[in-house]
Each structure stands twice: as structure tokens, then as C-alpha cells.
Design an enzyme around this catalytic site. Sequence first.
Site, PDB file in Angstrom:
ATOM      1  N   GLU A  34       0.858  -1.193   0.000  1.00  0.00           N
ATOM      2  CA  GLU A  34       0.000   0.000   0.000  1.00  0.00           C
ATOM      3  C   GLU A  34       0.893   1.242   0.000  1.00  0.00           C
ATOM      4  O   GLU A  34       1.857   1.315   0.763  1.00  0.00           O
ATOM      5  CB  GLU A  34      -0.909  -0.051   1.246  1.00  0.00           C
ATOM      6  N   ARG A 108     -17.170   2.728   6.144  1.00  0.00           N
ATOM      7  CA  ARG A 108     -16.125   2.173   5.269  1.00  0.00           C
ATOM      8  C   ARG A 108     -14.869   1.798   6.055  1.00  0.00           C
ATOM      9  O   ARG A 108     -14.230   0.787   5.761  1.00  0.00           O
ATOM     10  CB  ARG A 108     -15.759   3.183   4.176  1.00  0.00           C
ATOM     11  N   TYR A 213     -28.640   7.002   4.672  1.00  0.00           N
ATOM     12  CA  TYR A 213     -28.793   5.740   5.406  1.00  0.00           C
ATOM     13  C   TYR A 213     -27.918   5.726   6.649  1.00  0.00           C
ATOM     14  O   TYR A 213     -26.938   6.458   6.748  1.00  0.00           O
ATOM     15  CB  TYR A 213     -28.536   4.534   4.510  1.00  0.00           C
ATOM     16  N   ASP A 291     -11.736  -1.509  -8.680  1.00  0.00           N
ATOM     17  CA  ASP A 291     -11.833  -0.295  -9.496  1.00  0.00           C
ATOM     18  C   ASP A 291     -10.719  -0.210 -10.542  1.00  0.00           C
ATOM     19  O   ASP A 291     -10.873   0.473 -11.556  1.00  0.00           O
ATOM     20  CB  ASP A 291     -11.764   0.954  -8.609  1.00  0.00           C
TER      21      ASP A 291
HETATM   22  C1  LIG Z   1     -20.020   8.083  -3.528  1.00  0.00           C
HETATM   23  C2  LIG Z   1     -19.664   6.635  -3.621  1.00  0.00           C
HETATM   24  C3  LIG Z   1     -20.432   5.703  -2.948  1.00  0.00           C
HETATM   25  C4  LIG Z   1     -20.141   4.343  -3.061  1.00  0.00           C
HETATM   26  N1  LIG Z   1     -20.938   3.451  -2.417  1.00  0.00           N
HETATM   27  C5  LIG Z   1     -20.694   2.128  -2.554  1.00  0.00           C
HETATM   28  C6  LIG Z   1     -21.517   1.186  -1.891  1.00  0.00           C
HETATM   29  O1  LIG Z   1     -22.449   1.553  -1.175  1.00  0.00           O
HETATM   30  N2  LIG Z   1     -21.245  -0.141  -2.063  1.00  0.00           N
HETATM   31  C7  LIG Z   1     -20.199  -0.575  -2.842  1.00  0.00           C
HETATM   32  O2  LIG Z   1     -19.997  -1.794  -2.965  1.00  0.00           O
HETATM   33  N3  LIG Z   1     -19.402   0.317  -3.478  1.00  0.00           N
HETATM   34  C8  LIG Z   1     -19.609   1.642  -3.342  1.00  0.00           C
HETATM   35  N4  LIG Z   1     -18.795   2.551  -3.960  1.00  0.00           N
HETATM   36  C9  LIG Z   1     -17.661   2.060  -4.771  1.00  0.00           C
HETATM   37  C10 LIG Z   1     -16.464   1.698  -3.911  1.00  0.00           C
HETATM   38  O3  LIG Z   1     -16.153   2.740  -3.026  1.00  0.00           O
HETATM   39  C11 LIG Z   1     -15.257   1.382  -4.765  1.00  0.00           C
HETATM   40  O4  LIG Z   1     -15.620   0.624  -5.882  1.00  0.00           O
HETATM   41  C12 LIG Z   1     -14.230   0.595  -3.946  1.00  0.00           C
HETATM   42  O5  LIG Z   1     -13.831   1.314  -2.820  1.00  0.00           O
HETATM   43  C13 LIG Z   1     -13.036   0.229  -4.819  1.00  0.00           C
HETATM   44  O6  LIG Z   1     -12.096  -0.457  -4.039  1.00  0.00           O
HETATM   45  P1  LIG Z   1     -10.655  -0.773  -4.615  1.00  0.00           P
HETATM   46  O7  LIG Z   1      -9.929  -1.467  -3.512  1.00  0.00           O
HETATM   47  O8  LIG Z   1     -10.770  -1.455  -5.926  1.00  0.00           O
HETATM   48  O9  LIG Z   1      -9.995   0.634  -4.924  1.00  0.00           O
HETATM   49  P2  LIG Z   1      -9.595   1.877  -3.901  1.00  0.00           P
HETATM   50  O10 LIG Z   1     -10.580   1.931  -2.818  1.00  0.00           O
HETATM   51  O11 LIG Z   1      -9.408   3.026  -4.782  1.00  0.00           O
HETATM   52  O12 LIG Z   1      -8.231   1.369  -3.285  1.00  0.00           O
HETATM   53  C14 LIG Z   1      -7.031   1.430  -3.998  1.00  0.00           C
HETATM   54  C15 LIG Z   1      -5.878   1.368  -2.991  1.00  0.00           C
HETATM   55  O13 LIG Z   1      -4.665   1.286  -3.715  1.00  0.00           O
HETATM   56  C16 LIG Z   1      -3.723   2.213  -3.196  1.00  0.00           C
HETATM   57  N5  LIG Z   1      -2.863   2.564  -4.329  1.00  0.00           N
HETATM   58  C17 LIG Z   1      -3.180   3.307  -5.411  1.00  0.00           C
HETATM   59  N6  LIG Z   1      -2.137   3.397  -6.254  1.00  0.00           N
HETATM   60  C18 LIG Z   1      -1.132   2.670  -5.684  1.00  0.00           C
HETATM   61  C19 LIG Z   1       0.206   2.374  -6.080  1.00  0.00           C
HETATM   62  N7  LIG Z   1       0.709   2.857  -7.233  1.00  0.00           N
HETATM   63  N8  LIG Z   1       0.958   1.580  -5.276  1.00  0.00           N
HETATM   64  C20 LIG Z   1       0.459   1.095  -4.110  1.00  0.00           C
HETATM   65  N9  LIG Z   1      -0.807   1.365  -3.682  1.00  0.00           N
HETATM   66  C21 LIG Z   1      -1.589   2.136  -4.467  1.00  0.00           C
HETATM   67  C22 LIG Z   1      -4.571   3.368  -2.698  1.00  0.00           C
HETATM   68  O14 LIG Z   1      -3.895   4.142  -1.725  1.00  0.00           O
HETATM   69  C23 LIG Z   1      -5.769   2.610  -2.117  1.00  0.00           C
HETATM   70  O15 LIG Z   1      -5.540   2.220  -0.783  1.00  0.00           O
HETATM   71  C24 LIG Z   1     -19.044   3.916  -3.845  1.00  0.00           C
HETATM   72  C25 LIG Z   1     -18.243   4.857  -4.497  1.00  0.00           C
HETATM   73  C26 LIG Z   1     -18.543   6.205  -4.377  1.00  0.00           C
HETATM   74  C27 LIG Z   1     -17.676   7.205  -5.099  1.00  0.00           C
END
Ligand SMILES: Cc1cc2nc3c(=O)[nH]c(=O)nc-3n(C[C@H](O)[C@H](O)[C@H](O)COP(=O)(O)OP(=O)(O)OC[C@H]3O[C@@H](n4cnc5c(N)ncnc54)[C@H](O)[C@@H]3O)c2cc1C
Length: 407
Positions: A34, A108, A213, A291
Amino acid sequence: MNRKLRIGVIGGGIGGAALTASLQQWGMEAHLFERTAAFREVGAGVQMTPNAVKVLKALGLDGELQRLGYLPQAIVGRNWRTGREKFRTPLSDACPQLFGAEFYHLHRADLLAMLIGLVDARFITHNARCVSVLNLDGKAVARFDNGEQFEADVIVGADGVHSVVRDALFGDEAPRFTGHICWRAAIALGERSDFISPVSAVWLGPNGHVVTYTISGGRVLNIVAVSEAADWQEASWHLPSNRDELLRTFSGWHPDLLRILSCAQNVLKWGLFDRDPMQRWSQGHITLLGDAAHPMLPFLAQGAAMAIEDGYVLASVLAANAGDIPEALRLYEDERLPRTSRVQLSARERGKIYHLPTPWQQFRRDVRYRFNALMNPHACGLEANWVFSYDATAFSPPAGETRPFGG
Ligand SMILES: Cc1cc2nc3c(=O)[nH]c(=O)nc-3n(C[C@H](O)[C@H](O)[C@H](O)COP(=O)(O)OP(=O)(O)OC[C@H]3O[C@@H](n4cnc5c(N)ncnc54)[C@H](O)[C@@H]3O)c2cc1C
């Protein structure tokens, strides 16, 4: 000689944490990298729908979910101006019965902490910003900004919408601004017992919607307010905002909603970005998750849920096909890509339906909600039964060659 499969996970968000926990539970040597000094999540809520809850329970988090989660009775859709109820989808009683798991609201930070709590801390590295990845002689290598590198059987990019791993594999095409701005805020309910509601509310208006909510076991009200905008000029993709801007944007909406917005604390503003579904996520021994692979609009509340499902499925295909990584990653894509692509596109559609601009279009939509409710109240409003009924824990990957890994 048999040895454990070694995996490097780039990114310790909800997706990377869920994947690392799944891999370790399947007996693999999974390392989490991370870029930040500590795990952190936005101070906001997340809806964990039954499809994700099935995975969280399989990982052993049932007790934590009961302790920290909130079980909403229903989701209620309301007209932005009159406040009249347009749909009511039952949740707390219906979801376990219909989909085999609960529908939880969580903070979260609690969700991330419970997933990180499953990961063996010896395999976590902070301050590790990945700058590039490459396939090399049947291995994958991740390089970090401090000059260090990590070699593994598989590298997974779980590094979010602006993924470096994705860019390295498929080129650095920027994500697309979706034309939506979103405000996130919270209200500590201690002083505002009049805001406590057992249901989650979706206020549907022209070119916008607002969701409220309860999270943190009933102590905090979470607010997500979405409005359409032509573009997002800001350098950052989220910014501090304030309740005045929120109230200005939603002026003319129902007084009950404005009363809530006028108490909003810690208001942040986000530009919402997504991408078109990709054709592939993997190259050689490197793949993507969450994502990084399929950023989507949050209107089906599925971004984190899809990342959690991805993690469980990827762990199971790697366990079953440890001797042939490219084949394992192909099976992972075969199982996950069609589903996540459908969810990405459906989330876009959901935005259009929620934001219909004219009273006539809204009237026709609301008649359809009423008709659907008569046919099946569980399929009304959310219309996400196909999303909730999926069970990643029941996925049984075809096993690859029987030759033991590393043998
Ligand atoms: C307003 C809003 C409401 C939402 N509500 C919901 C919901 O109710 N339910 C649901 O399921 N989803 C919801 N989502 C979607 C959800 O928040 C995301 O899809 C989810 O958090 C994605 O998780 P992730 O781990 O793929 O990416 P991220 O959460 O973006 O995590 C990526 C991680 O990688 C790290 N990182 C980035 N680049 C590097 C690098 N080069 N080297 C090392 N580390 C790095 C970052 O620091 C971070 O910790 C919502 C999104 C939004 C915007």
C-alpha cells in the site's frame, strides 16, 4: 518440490484487502503493498449487498458484520419535491430469505479494518508506491518508488481507478468523467434522534438524487448527494466542500431532506469517473481487480462488492490452477468480466432512470415502479435481484493440470 504460490497485491483498499485475505485463507503466500503510511478510507458509509455479504461471511466476518453493521428494514424511493413514496424494497427480512445473506450498511473504515484484520500483518508493506510492473521469464515483477522490487508468481493491480498496473498493461488512458458530482457527508445522530430511521431513503429528482442511510450500528447518518454537471475542472478528484454548497445545489427539494442536509458535517465533493468495460484484465502473470479493472458509478452500490467478489473468485481459480497461471487468469476473467461489465453498464443506466428531468418522464417511471411493486415488491425500485443472487463462494473453478505447483 511443492511450494506455496506467491502473490503480490498492489493497493490496500477494500478490494486489495479482500483479495489478500482470500488468498491467505486459500493457503497462498500473499503480500499486500500500500502506498500510504496507514490504511485509510473516506469517513463515509458503504452498502454491503447480499452478494458481497456471502463472501464476507465465508471469510469469517459474520460476527464483525453483526457487531458493526446496520440492517436497514427497506429502501424507500421518494419524490424530490413532494416527498411521496414511489417504491419500497424490503431488505432486512427479505434478503436472507431471497438471496441467502443480509444487506448491511457499514462505515467504510470498519469494513476495511475487518478485512485487514484477516491479513497476516507480516505480509503487509506500507509506503510502497508501485511505479511499474512487468512479466519476466514466467514470473511477474512489481517495482516501487524506493527502488525496491518484488518478484512473484502473480501480481494483482488492486490500485483503484487511477491504476498504475492497468496503465502498464493496457496504456494510460484516463478514466472518463461521467457528468456527475457527488457530495458525501455524515451526521452524528447523538443529538438528532429525529433523523434516526430504520429505512434507507433515495430522493429522486431532476438531474440528481440523494441517498441517506444509517451506519456505525445506528449512530451516524450517511449522506450521498449526486448532481449532474458538464465537467470537472478540478485537479484533484475529491475536494472539501460545505453544507452551503450542498443546500444551494439541492434548493427547492423537500423540506425534510433540506433539514437533513442543513446538519451535514464533513462535507466532501467528488467528481465521479468510470471506464467502459475492458476486453481483458490480464497479461501473462499480471491481472487487475476492483476499481482498477472496472470502475463504475456508485448508483447500484456495487463497486466494493464487485471487488470483494473478484478477490474470492481469483483466490479460488489460483488455488485450483496453480500450475498454469495464464490459464487461471483466463478462468478468472471468464467468470468475472461479463458480470462486472453488466454491472458497470447497469449503474450508468440507473443514473439516467433516477435523474429523469421532466415531470412526465418521472411520472411514467413511477407508474412502472408501482406496477412492479404489485408484481413483486422485492424486484421494485432497486431492480437488482440478479446482482444480489450471485454467490461467488459457490463458484467452482475447473481444475487445471494435476501436476503440483512448482513440481
Ligand atoms: C459516492 C460513492 C459511494 C459508493 N458506495 C458504494 C456502496 O455503497 N457499495 C459498494 O460496494 N461500493 C460503493 N462505492 C464504490 C467503492 O467505493 C469502490 O468501488 C471501492 O472502494 C473500490 O475499491 P478498490 O480497492 O478497488 O480501490 P480503492 O478503494 O481506490 O483502493 C485502492 C488502494 O490502492 C492504493 N494505491 C493506489 N495506487 C497505488 C500504487 N501505485 N501503489 C500502491 N498502492 C496504491 C490506494 O492508496 C488505495 O488504498 C461507492 C463509491 C462512491 C464514489
